[in-house]
Design a protein around this motif. Structure first.
Motif, PDB file in Angstrom:
ATOM      1  N   THR A  36      31.691  39.307  52.849  1.00  0.00           N
ATOM      2  CA  THR A  36      32.634  40.314  52.356  1.00  0.00           C
ATOM      3  C   THR A  36      33.843  40.434  53.276  1.00  0.00           C
ATOM      4  N   VAL A  61      39.746  38.122  46.686  1.00  0.00           N
ATOM      5  CA  VAL A  61      39.607  39.539  46.335  1.00  0.00           C
ATOM      6  C   VAL A  61      38.478  39.727  45.325  1.00  0.00           C
ATOM      7  N   ALA A  62      38.417  38.859  44.311  1.00  0.00           N
ATOM      8  CA  ALA A  62      37.341  38.967  43.329  1.00  0.00           C
ATOM      9  C   ALA A  62      35.976  38.776  43.990  1.00  0.00           C
ATOM     10  N   HIS A  63      35.875  37.785  44.869  1.00  0.00           N
ATOM     11  CA  HIS A  63      34.615  37.548  45.571  1.00  0.00           C
ATOM     12  C   HIS A  63      34.251  38.736  46.458  1.00  0.00           C
ATOM     13  N   VAL A  93      35.009  41.904  46.033  1.00  0.00           N
ATOM     14  CA  VAL A  93      34.538  43.018  45.206  1.00  0.00           C
ATOM     15  C   VAL A  93      33.088  42.794  44.801  1.00  0.00           C
ATOM     16  N   ARG A  94      32.766  41.595  44.387  1.00  0.00           N
ATOM     17  CA  ARG A  94      31.397  41.308  43.969  1.00  0.00           C
ATOM     18  C   ARG A  94      30.421  41.477  45.125  1.00  0.00           C
ATOM     19  N   LEU A 125      31.968  45.528  36.680  1.00  0.00           N
ATOM     20  CA  LEU A 125      32.769  45.050  37.811  1.00  0.00           C
ATOM     21  C   LEU A 125      32.029  43.977  38.603  1.00  0.00           C
ATOM     22  N   HIS A 126      30.731  44.159  38.795  1.00  0.00           N
ATOM     23  CA  HIS A 126      29.956  43.210  39.589  1.00  0.00           C
ATOM     24  C   HIS A 126      29.929  41.833  38.934  1.00  0.00           C
ATOM     25  N   SER A 140      33.742  40.339  38.389  1.00  0.00           N
ATOM     26  CA  SER A 140      34.348  39.864  39.644  1.00  0.00           C
ATOM     27  C   SER A 140      33.834  38.476  40.004  1.00  0.00           C
ATOM     28  N   PHE A 141      32.535  38.222  39.764  1.00  0.00           N
ATOM     29  CA  PHE A 141      32.015  36.877  40.035  1.00  0.00           C
ATOM     30  C   PHE A 141      32.617  35.851  39.076  1.00  0.00           C
ATOM     31  N   LEU A 166      35.598  36.028  37.664  1.00  0.00           N
ATOM     32  CA  LEU A 166      36.973  35.800  38.110  1.00  0.00           C
ATOM     33  C   LEU A 166      37.010  34.914  39.349  1.00  0.00           C
ATOM     34  N   TYR A 167      36.062  35.112  40.231  1.00  0.00           N
ATOM     35  CA  TYR A 167      35.989  34.285  41.433  1.00  0.00           C
ATOM     36  C   TYR A 167      35.828  32.809  41.066  1.00  0.00           C
TER      37      TYR A 167
END
Length: 637
Positions: free
Chosen positions: A200, A230-232, A234-235, A254-255, A258-259, A261-262
């Motif tokens: 993180t 940023v996406a990673h 957040v996840r 979101l969880h 975000s993955f 998007l990553y």
């Protein structure tokens, strides 16, 4: 001399990185093996039952037991009864140091030993609170005071409150010596919690550094890495927060998004890094970025975990296809550099860790799901991307320095050329000025001294019998005055009007005195005039000389006054006499004197006017200060 040649024969750095990644995979496999330490006993199954239903549901289940895979009766609460391991014994319950290790359980649970609660996480939290215990390993000490004398008489119950879509349930648990379980708990906590926090922080730093480089260099690669980081981040952050301050629906969305998007941004990063312009890879990434949030929303709406399993498989397939395409096209075009090979190896390593976690965690393949390989793969990938950013930034800085050096060299060369051209131009201007001054002197001497000498010569030739000595003397004296006036104009006077007039006074005062005219001198200091250079001084001499000649010949004056003054914008010079004045316009002869004065005044940037003084005549010159143009025009020409 042998060392450099030996170094050149060493394999490239990506070979060493590839060997290191293989060793890391072997280490992950070894660590992921079920712990079989001395004093540790694994419980592979349990009796599960659903309380509070009309028809009790009881069955023996193998662990892990995933409640999302059961029918809806199992989706709220399940109680597990564990059999005490036969080999786990003790002599005195009061001195026994035993523990229970729960590698994965959730989402809310509590542990009861012989009917007494000894541990709970989120069990009494409000239903609307989001509790995420599944990511954390839990080590529960078994109080000796609650143990029975006979170990097999002990009953151990684990009650679980389920949360759909979170793979709630119970994984294989371990009972045994507390110290041995503590060591295993430290390993799990290091891999699952500490490793995730490290990822993180790394993702946060990577995103900040990428964004800073993008703001400085405006390269598309940096903004893509920033978005993926940023996406990673957040996840990962949502994974290790025990009780996030979000509703479960928002937390799940979101969880998982975000993955997604990553993965999508990472595919774009790889496509941009390799510079292959592969439309298929780009379209696959756009598919993930656009369809992913919609698919996750559909999963949340349907409450079917199989939807997310399918999407996780799609993510793995898209990543594998994208990497495969980039590898094939790069090899076909022969455009793989060392850094690109390095990134490709690390990306492949990360993909393998992700596929392994997908098979073990999502599809329940054989393997220890307590340790997520993706944590290590993601951390290695972050460090590799950091290396790429550093290489790109360093290369950009070197390129900027090279361009600056080239620019400085070009500017210096141009400056030298301009300096040489300026010197040539200045020499040419000086030569032109010298030539102009020489022509002016020749013209002035021709018009003044030359004219007087010619008149004198003609007078001598026209009177061969004899010439009046006084006439000759007068003519020669006048010629000498013309010569002296020309020489006086060459003196450096820096536009000082008082000095210029003082020089002229010494020439004209004797002539006025001989004519019986009194000269009143009222000249004061005034600002210097830039237009009175050597040429301007000569023009001013001629103007004042013409005025005095008119006074002597035509004005019948007894007194002539010369005065100067200045205001904020101009410097003034006035010559006034007390003679008979100018005749009316209709009786004035067409002389050239006044016209010559006006023309010469215009050449030195001065404005001139003629006026009556009652009695007498006045001539006033107005010079602009610092090159300001005259504001009133000539009144007579």
């Amino acid at each position: 001399m042998a060392w450099p040649q030996a170094l050149r024969r060493w394999p490239p750095h990506y070979v060493w990185v590839g060997a290191l990644l293989l060793a890391l995979l072997a280490m992950l496999h070894a660590v992921s093996q079920p712990a079989r330490g001395e004093g540790m006993h694994t419980v592979p199954s349990a009796r599960a039952h659903v309380p509070g239903v009309a028809q009790p549901v009881v069955k023996q289940v193998a662990l892990p037991h995933i409640l999302d895979d059961e029918d809806p009766r199992w989706h709220e609460r399940v109680d597990y009864d564990l059999d005490w391991p036969v080999g786990l014994t003790y002599r005195d319950p009061a001195t026994a140091r035993l523990g229970l290790l729960l590698p994965r359980v959730g989402t809310r649970f509590r542990v009861l030993l012989n009917g007494h609660e000894i541990h709970q996480v989120g069990w009494y939290a409000a239903p609307e609170r989001t509790v995420n215990t599944a990511w954390f390993p839990h080590l529960v000490p078994l109080p000796g005071a609650l143990l029975h004398e006979r170990p097999t008489d002990n009953s151990l119950h684990i009650q679980v409150q389920a949360q759909l879509l979170e793979r709630s349930g119970l994984w294989p648990v371990q009972l045994g010596a507390y110290d041995a379980l503590f060591q295993r708990h430290r390993v799990l906590d290091l891999w699952q919690v500490t490793g995730t926090w490290m990822m993180t922080i790394s993702a946060l730093l990577m995103g900040a550094m990428s964004l800073f480089l993008w703001l400085s260099l405006r390269e598309r690669l940096f903004v893509l890495i920033a978005a993926a980081s940023v996406a990673h981040m957040v996840r990962l952050w949502l994974s290790v927060v025990l009780e996030p301050s979000l509703s479960y629906e928002l937390y799940f969305f979101l969880h998982r998004v975000s993955f997604t998007l990553y993965v999508g941004f990472f595919c774009l990063v790889m496509e941009d890094l390799f510079g292959l312009q592969l439309r298929l890879v780009r379209y696959l990434a756009y598919f993930l970025l656009v369809v992913g949030p919609c698919w996750i929303a559909l999963t949340l709406f349907s409450q079917e975990y199989d939807f997310y399993r399918i999407w996780a498989g799609i993510l793995a397939i898209v990543s594998a296809v994208s990497l495969g395409l980039m590898l094939v096209y790069s090899l076909r075009r022969g455009r793989l550099g060392d850094d690109q090979i390095l990134v490709l190896l690390v990306a492949l390593f990360t993909l393998l860790t992700g596929v392994r976690d997908f098979l073990v965690v999502q599809l329940n393949f054989l393997g220890d799901a307590d340790i997520r390989w993706m944590a290590v793969g993601g951390l290695v990938l972050m460090f590799t991307l950091g290396w790429v950013l550093l290489q790109r930034a360093t290369a950009s800085a070197r390129e900027v320095h090279r361009l600056n050096d080239n620019l400085a060299e070009t500017v210096a060369r141009r400056e030298a050329e301009l300096r040489q051209a300026f010197e040539q131009l200045r020499a040419s201007e000086q030569q032109r000025a010298v030539e102009g001054e020489r022509r002016r002197l020749m013209r002035d001497m021709h018009d003044g001294l030359g004219s007087q000498l010619v008149q004198t010569l003609n007078m001598v030739r026209s009177n061969p019998q004899g010439v009046d000595q006084r006439s000759i003397e007068h003519m020669v004296h006048h010629a000498l005055e013309e010569l002296r006036m020309t020489l006086d104009s060459l003196e450096p006077m820096d536009g000082d009007l008082a000095t210029i007039l003082g020089t002229l006074r010494s020439r004209v005062a004797p002539a006025l005195q001989a004519a019986g005219i009194q000269l009143q001198w009222q000249v004061q200091e005034v600002p210097p005039l830039s237009g009175l250079d050597a040429r301007g001084v000569m023009h001013l001499f001629r103007c004042v000389q013409e005025i005095f000649a008119n006074v002597v010949k035509h004005a019948h004056a007894r007194r002539v006054t010369v005065r100067t003054w200045a205001d904020a914008a101009r410097v003034y010079l006035a010559v006034e006499d007390d003679g008979i004045g100018l005749p009316p316009n209709d009786q004035r002869s067409e002389g050239r004197g006044l016209g010559n004065i006006a023309v010469r005044a215009e050449k030195i940037g001065a404005d001139v006017r003629f006026y009556a003084t009652w009695p007498g005549t006045g001539v006033e010159f107005a010079f602009p200060i610092q090159g300001q143009p005259p504001v009133w025009s000539l009144t007579q020409r």
